[in-house]
Motif scaffolding. Structure first.
Motif, PDB file in Angstrom:
ATOM      1  N   LEU A  13       6.072  -0.744  14.680  1.00 58.90           N
ATOM      2  CA  LEU A  13       4.836  -0.499  15.570  1.00 58.90           C
ATOM      3  C   LEU A  13       4.510   0.998  15.994  1.00 58.90           C
ATOM      4  N   PHE A  14       5.408   1.614  16.427  1.00 56.60           N
ATOM      5  CA  PHE A  14       5.182   2.943  16.761  1.00 56.60           C
ATOM      6  C   PHE A  14       4.801   3.910  15.534  1.00 56.60           C
ATOM      7  N   ASN A  15       5.513   3.666  14.522  1.00 53.41           N
ATOM      8  CA  ASN A  15       5.081   4.577  13.405  1.00 53.41           C
ATOM      9  C   ASN A  15       3.807   4.099  12.653  1.00 53.41           C
ATOM     10  N   LEU A  16       3.347   3.140  12.861  1.00 53.18           N
ATOM     11  CA  LEU A  16       2.024   2.701  12.325  1.00 53.18           C
ATOM     12  C   LEU A  16       1.060   3.133  13.199  1.00 53.18           C
ATOM     13  N   ALA A  17       1.286   3.217  14.632  1.00 55.71           N
ATOM     14  CA  ALA A  17       0.283   3.619  15.635  1.00 55.71           C
ATOM     15  C   ALA A  17      -0.025   5.246  15.538  1.00 55.71           C
ATOM     16  N   ARG A  18       1.272   5.882  15.303  1.00 51.68           N
ATOM     17  CA  ARG A  18       1.496   7.324  14.993  1.00 51.68           C
ATOM     18  C   ARG A  18       0.695   7.922  13.898  1.00 51.68           C
ATOM     19  N   ILE A  19       0.472   6.851  12.932  1.00 45.66           N
ATOM     20  CA  ILE A  19      -0.515   7.483  11.709  1.00 45.66           C
ATOM     21  C   ILE A  19      -1.791   6.542  11.706  1.00 45.66           C
ATOM     22  N   ASN A  20      -2.277   6.332  12.852  1.00 45.88           N
ATOM     23  CA  ASN A  20      -3.685   5.729  13.053  1.00 45.88           C
ATOM     24  C   ASN A  20      -3.850   4.452  12.153  1.00 45.88           C
ATOM     25  N   ILE A  21      -2.938   3.819  11.898  1.00 49.92           N
ATOM     26  CA  ILE A  21      -3.200   2.368  11.240  1.00 49.92           C
ATOM     27  C   ILE A  21      -3.206   1.370  12.253  1.00 49.92           C
ATOM     28  N   LEU A  22      -2.498   1.349  13.575  1.00 52.02           N
ATOM     29  CA  LEU A  22      -2.761   0.421  14.566  1.00 52.02           C
ATOM     30  C   LEU A  22      -3.038   1.302  15.714  1.00 52.02           C
ATOM     31  N   ARG A  23      -3.781   0.602  16.517  1.00 43.85           N
ATOM     32  CA  ARG A  23      -4.094   0.969  18.042  1.00 43.85           C
ATOM     33  C   ARG A  23      -2.823   1.337  18.818  1.00 43.85           C
TER      34      ARG A  23
ATOM     35  N   TYR B 160       0.984  -1.176   0.092  1.00 44.23           N
ATOM     36  CA  TYR B 160      -0.100  -0.044  -0.063  1.00 44.23           C
ATOM     37  C   TYR B 160       0.772   1.108  -0.019  1.00 44.23           C
ATOM     38  N   ILE B 161       0.289   2.273  -0.667  1.00 42.42           N
ATOM     39  CA  ILE B 161       0.878   3.376  -0.297  1.00 42.42           C
ATOM     40  C   ILE B 161      -0.082   4.533   0.170  1.00 42.42           C
ATOM     41  N   LYS B 162       0.138   4.946   1.505  1.00 43.84           N
ATOM     42  CA  LYS B 162      -0.705   5.655   2.396  1.00 43.84           C
ATOM     43  C   LYS B 162       0.105   6.874   3.017  1.00 43.84           C
ATOM     44  N   SER B 163      -0.377   7.967   2.815  1.00 41.10           N
ATOM     45  CA  SER B 163       0.610   9.123   3.362  1.00 41.10           C
ATOM     46  C   SER B 163       1.971   9.019   3.014  1.00 41.10           C
ATOM     47  N   ARG B 164       2.328   8.734   1.742  1.00 42.38           N
ATOM     48  CA  ARG B 164       3.622   8.201   1.398  1.00 42.38           C
ATOM     49  C   ARG B 164       4.328   7.516   2.147  1.00 42.38           C
ATOM     50  N   LEU B 165       3.629   6.538   2.817  1.00 41.93           N
ATOM     51  CA  LEU B 165       4.493   5.445   3.691  1.00 41.93           C
ATOM     52  C   LEU B 165       4.266   4.236   2.941  1.00 41.93           C
ATOM     53  N   LEU B 166       5.333   3.432   2.737  1.00 45.51           N
ATOM     54  CA  LEU B 166       5.132   2.014   2.027  1.00 45.51           C
ATOM     55  C   LEU B 166       5.343   1.116   3.103  1.00 45.51           C
ATOM     56  N   TYR B 167       4.279  -0.002   3.109  1.00 44.40           N
ATOM     57  CA  TYR B 167       4.429  -0.977   4.004  1.00 44.40           C
ATOM     58  C   TYR B 167       3.620  -2.205   3.458  1.00 44.40           C
ATOM     59  N   ASN B 168       3.929  -3.434   4.439  1.00 46.84           N
ATOM     60  CA  ASN B 168       3.355  -4.716   3.916  1.00 46.84           C
ATOM     61  C   ASN B 168       2.208  -4.892   4.825  1.00 46.84           C
ATOM     62  N   ASN B 169       1.227  -5.242   4.391  1.00 46.27           N
ATOM     63  CA  ASN B 169       0.083  -5.671   4.893  1.00 46.27           C
ATOM     64  C   ASN B 169       0.124  -7.512   5.387  1.00 46.27           C
TER      65      ASN B 169
ATOM     66  N   PHE C 158      11.101  -0.705   4.025  1.00 51.47           N
ATOM     67  CA  PHE C 158       9.605  -0.737   4.080  1.00 51.47           C
ATOM     68  C   PHE C 158       9.162  -1.056   5.558  1.00 51.47           C
ATOM     69  N   ARG C 159       8.081  -0.265   5.621  1.00 53.98           N
ATOM     70  CA  ARG C 159       7.476  -0.730   6.976  1.00 53.98           C
ATOM     71  C   ARG C 159       6.552  -1.944   6.976  1.00 53.98           C
ATOM     72  N   THR C 160       6.525  -2.958   7.876  1.00 56.14           N
ATOM     73  CA  THR C 160       5.767  -3.969   7.869  1.00 56.14           C
ATOM     74  C   THR C 160       4.671  -3.941   8.778  1.00 56.14           C
ATOM     75  N   ASN C 161       3.402  -4.308   8.253  1.00 59.26           N
ATOM     76  CA  ASN C 161       2.278  -4.251   9.232  1.00 59.26           C
ATOM     77  C   ASN C 161       1.738  -5.646   9.233  1.00 59.26           C
ATOM     78  N   TYR C 162       1.793  -6.222  10.517  1.00 59.79           N
ATOM     79  CA  TYR C 162       0.757  -7.587  10.360  1.00 59.79           C
ATOM     80  C   TYR C 162      -0.598  -7.333  10.837  1.00 59.79           C
ATOM     81  N   ASP C 163      -1.424  -8.472  10.753  1.00 65.08           N
ATOM     82  CA  ASP C 163      -2.851  -8.340  11.332  1.00 65.08           C
ATOM     83  C   ASP C 163      -2.731  -8.297  12.933  1.00 65.08           C
TER      84      ASP C 163
END
Length: 100
Positions: free
Chosen positions: A71-81, A9-18, A36-41
């Protein structure tokens, strides 16, 4: 390493794996080889946090630093709690690596 069905995904210019729970605690970016950032479920984040609390040495110091950073960065942009961040911080008292 194989195909894990990653979706980029590209969201707010951040590239990560879901990554979905079908990964069952395999790391999508071992030793942070990819830039790249990596996001898990949620289930995988919870399992990863439990692993960090119980035996964080199963991850390399680079992987631990990357997990905390992701985790910190994905939470900072409201992708994670933020509650996941606070849960992960419980493991920090065990950490001996200054990089993390």
């Amino acid at each position: 390493m194989g195909n894990f069905g990653c979706i980029m995904y590209i969201k707010s210019r951040l590239l990560y794996n879901n990554i979905t729970s079908t990964m069952l605690n395999k790391q999508a970016n071992p030793n942070l080889l990819g830039f790249f950032r990596t996001n898990y479920d949620i289930r995988n984040w919870q399992m990863t946090i439990e692993q960090l609390k119980n035996s964080h040495e199963n991850f390399t110091i680079i992987e631990r630093a990357g997990l905390v950073d992701d985790l910190f960065n994905l939470a900072r942009i409201n992708i994670l709690r933020l509650s996941l961040v606070f849960d992960m911080l419980n493991y920090a008292k065990l950490e001996q690596g200054y990089i993390v």
